[in-house]
Design an enzyme around this catalytic site. Sequence first.
Site, PDB file in Angstrom:
ATOM      1  N   HIS A  63       0.813  -1.215   0.000  1.00 15.89           N
ATOM      2  CA  HIS A  63       0.000   0.000   0.000  1.00 15.89           C
ATOM      3  C   HIS A  63       0.852   1.273   0.000  1.00 15.89           C
ATOM      4  CE1 HIS A  63      -3.731  -2.185   0.411  1.00 15.89           C
ATOM      5  NE2 HIS A  63      -3.292  -2.796   1.493  1.00 15.89           N
ATOM      6  N   SER A 120      -3.787  -7.123  -1.501  1.00 18.49           N
ATOM      7  CA  SER A 120      -4.638  -6.252  -0.703  1.00 18.49           C
ATOM      8  C   SER A 120      -5.147  -5.118  -1.571  1.00 18.49           C
ATOM      9  CB  SER A 120      -3.853  -5.684   0.494  1.00 18.49           C
ATOM     10  OG  SER A 120      -4.697  -4.921   1.328  1.00 18.49           O
ATOM     11  N   GLU A 148      -6.319   1.155  -5.605  1.00 16.54           N
ATOM     12  CA  GLU A 148      -5.074   0.425  -5.850  1.00 16.54           C
ATOM     13  C   GLU A 148      -5.207  -1.014  -5.380  1.00 16.54           C
ATOM     14  OE1 GLU A 148      -2.849  -0.669  -3.308  1.00 16.54           O
ATOM     15  OE2 GLU A 148      -3.714   0.324  -1.569  1.00 16.54           O
TER      16      GLU A 148
END
Length: 224
Positions: A63, A120, A148
């Site tokens: 992330h 994720s 994303e």
Amino acid sequence: MDRASFGLREVKLAGGDAMTFSGYGAVFDNVDSCGDVIIKGAFTETLDRAKSSGQWPAMLMQHGGLGLGADDMTPVGIWTDLEEDNIGLKVTGKLADTTRGREAYALLKMEPRPAIDGLSIGYIAKSYEPRSRPEDPRRKLTKVDLLEVSLVTFPANAKARIGAVKSAVGLTVKDAEEALRDAGFSRMEAKAILAKGFKAIGQREAGDGDQVAALQRLISTISR
């Protein structure tokens, strides 16, 4: 921005484009670590918008980490295909030929197990049904804005997995020799072909039926 993490079940090496992989960024009707459930159709609007505008969700590592610098938020590749199926959000991506992209690829294809074992998603919940009973999920997400999809180290949900990692590495000399032998060439012919090409066995007549058959078997072997 909300985040939901998913695990990678297995990594398989196969021939194909360099440093590409595919799997699931999310699985429908499955409670994630935050207590949310994503409903089929939740990604439809954001995926349609991405494909029509050309502005696709980013591919990040972890992330973007802490997001304190440009490197943290620099993508490590691109998503080449995103779609919903009956399982969840199916993703196909290609890692960049950069230091971080090559590092991610190396971690994905490690043996006997990948060093990176999670996917994720980062998203904004646009529409959802809140919990009505204590045993219900925290939210049933019916529409999300996908920002994303990241490769992560620690997954929170084992339902979504990477199914394949494709390598640009071709046949080894040993693999090629075995393919030629399987196709019907002798060991001497196989070694000669690998060293000098098919002209090395040019003493055979061009219309030799055995050679044609062997070539056909070779093409079939390589295709498999």
